[in-house]
Write an enzyme that holds these catalytic residues in place. Structure first.
Site, PDB file in Angstrom:
ATOM      1  N   TYR A   8       0.822  -1.218   0.000  1.00  0.00           N
ATOM      2  CA  TYR A   8       0.000   0.000   0.000  1.00  0.00           C
ATOM      3  C   TYR A   8       0.861   1.275   0.000  1.00  0.00           C
ATOM      4  CZ  TYR A   8      -3.226   3.436   2.129  1.00  0.00           C
ATOM      5  OH  TYR A   8      -3.953   4.547   2.435  1.00  0.00           O
ATOM      6  N   ASP A  26      12.744 -12.504  -1.052  1.00  0.00           N
ATOM      7  CA  ASP A  26      12.456 -12.353   0.370  1.00  0.00           C
ATOM      8  C   ASP A  26      13.570 -11.563   1.056  1.00  0.00           C
ATOM      9  OD1 ASP A  26      10.410 -13.753   2.378  1.00  0.00           O
ATOM     10  OD2 ASP A  26      12.367 -13.491   3.367  1.00  0.00           O
ATOM     11  N   ALA A  50       7.072  -5.210   5.401  1.00  0.00           N
ATOM     12  CA  ALA A  50       6.924  -5.631   6.804  1.00  0.00           C
ATOM     13  C   ALA A  50       5.527  -6.182   7.020  1.00  0.00           C
ATOM     14  CB  ALA A  50       7.145  -4.448   7.747  1.00  0.00           C
ATOM     15  N   ASN A 105      10.355 -11.433  10.315  1.00  0.00           N
ATOM     16  CA  ASN A 105      10.103 -10.612   9.127  1.00  0.00           C
ATOM     17  C   ASN A 105      10.573  -9.181   9.305  1.00  0.00           C
ATOM     18  OD1 ASN A 105       8.297 -11.543   6.679  1.00  0.00           O
ATOM     19  ND2 ASN A 105       7.784 -12.774   8.483  1.00  0.00           N
ATOM     20  N   TYR A 162       4.577  -6.136  17.405  1.00  0.00           N
ATOM     21  CA  TYR A 162       4.695  -5.342  16.174  1.00  0.00           C
ATOM     22  C   TYR A 162       5.518  -4.078  16.452  1.00  0.00           C
ATOM     23  CZ  TYR A 162       3.630  -1.930  12.603  1.00  0.00           C
ATOM     24  OH  TYR A 162       3.761  -0.947  11.657  1.00  0.00           O
ATOM     25  N   LYS A 220       9.673  -3.081  15.234  1.00  0.00           N
ATOM     26  CA  LYS A 220      10.129  -1.877  14.531  1.00  0.00           C
ATOM     27  C   LYS A 220      11.082  -1.063  15.422  1.00  0.00           C
ATOM     28  CE  LYS A 220       7.456  -1.816  10.699  1.00  0.00           C
ATOM     29  NZ  LYS A 220       7.826  -1.377   9.345  1.00  0.00           N
ATOM     30  N   GLY A 242      -5.629  -3.266  23.664  1.00  0.00           N
ATOM     31  CA  GLY A 242      -4.382  -2.616  23.249  1.00  0.00           C
ATOM     32  C   GLY A 242      -4.565  -1.295  22.520  1.00  0.00           C
TER      33      GLY A 242
END
Ligand code: UDP
Length: 329
Positions: free
Chosen positions: A11, A51, A75, A92, A141, A145, A284
């Site tokens: 996106y 990959d 990601a 990943n 997540y 990062k 969360g």
């Protein structure tokens, strides 16, 4: 500049590829197509289905494309999934970035733009959130990062020739003005596309997650930034980046809107009734998250063009109504 864009079939990556091309850069895209869409990449852009963990393969591509800078979007992005499958996210998002950085180091490439996230702040102590706010991510997540941000700081400290920009995204929404590319996540979890699916009859309704937050209308407040504005910031970021720089910027419009305000804006933007019901809080979800984006505006001269959520939704509506099945199977 010759720029390799990872996740260029996704996106945000696909919108940024177009902006980089328009600014005169030569782009190559690397994407493993686990979630990306081949048809989101312009036909004239070299495409590698590779990959991130294939360090040797990436090194070869970097050399072949005479790459001068890398923009790293590829990601996994689902907070809920990251809680259930933390190792998948660390592999990943964290190990994937390390593999890419290793390939860059071998190929002697020292300019890097990283897609980070407001999720690295966790539950903010105050809003708006400044870049200097404490970073205490509350899910894998956000941590996946956050680790990359720390690794980048360390690489920059060890090599004065290396420079990077990390952008911490708030809620990215909208689609390209011409309606040719847009958001197509499978499964979709984001508010604006789900609201539009409800408006189109593609789903029965939208469920508002929580009406008892300490906000004026009881629903969560977020900072919705148009994907094309976000992409513009990346162009400014890469063009101004110098060796030795380690820069972190929030990307948000600097104003928050509640879930109810988004539903109202969607009703105006589409002229449709948005079937909605009101459910429990989603685990969360902080009550309010919005950026102070003064730093990127001052230092990079960035200015978001779309500051009214209705405009953002109009662009997304154009994409979804012209592509009811997204990019298709
Ligand atoms: N949200 C909602 N219903 C949905 C999806 C999202 O009420 O079906 C709310 C969610 O609780 C949050 C806001 O919309 O307050 C934005 O959520 P989204 O998943 O789009 O992005 P996030 O803020 O989690 O990155």
């Amino acid at each position: 500049m010759n720029i390799l864009v990872t996740g260029g079939a996704g996106y945000i990556g696909s919108h940024t590829v177009r902006k980089l091309q328009a600014a005169g850069h030569r782009i190559a895209v690397l994407d493993n197509l686990s979630y990306g869409h081949r048809s989101a990449v312009p036909a004239d852009v070299p495409f590698y289905q590779t990959d991130l963990l294939d360090t040797d393969g990436i090194e070869t591509i970097l050399r072949q494309e005479k790459t001068e800078a890398v923009m790293h979007f590829a990601a996994l992005i689902s907070v809920g999934e990251s809680v259930k499958k933390p190792l998948l996210y660390y592999r990943n998002n964290t190990a994937g970035a390390m593999s890419l950085l290793e390939a860059m180091q071998r190929a002697g490439i020292k300019r890097f733009v990283f897609s980070s996230t407001a999720a690295t702040y966790g539950e903010p102590e105050e809003t708006p959130i400044f870049e200097t706010a404490p970073q205490q991510p509350i899910n894998p997540y956000g941590r996946s990062k956050w680790y990359v941000e720390q690794i980048l700081r360390d690489i920059a400290a060890a090599d004065s020739g290396f420079g990077f920009v990390a952008f911490r995204y708030f809620n990215v929404a909208g689609a390209a003005e011409d309606g040719s590319i847009g958001e197509d996540h499978q499964p979709e979890t984001h508010l604006i596309p789900l609201v539009l699916f409800a408006a189109m009859g593609k789903r029965d309704k939208i469920t508002v997650f929580g009406t008892d937050y300490p906000t004026p209308d009881g629903t969560c407040i977020r900072d919705y930034v148009h994907v094309d504005d976000l992409a513009d910031a990346h162009v400014l970021g890469i063009e101004s980046l110098r060796a030795g720089e380690a820069k972190f910027y929030n990307l948000g419009i600097g104003r928050g809107y509640s879930v109810r305000e988004i539903l109202d804006a969607a009703a105006r933007a589409t002229g449709r009734v948005i079937p909605a019901d009101y459910g429990l809080r989603r685990e969360g979800d902080p009550a309010r998250l919005f950026a102070d984006s003064g730093k990127v505006q001052r230092e990079l001269g960035w200015k978001p063009k779309h500051t009214d959520p209705e405009e953002v939704i109009v662009s997304a509506w154009k994409w979804h109504t012209s592509h009811p099945d997204g990019y298709g199977k």
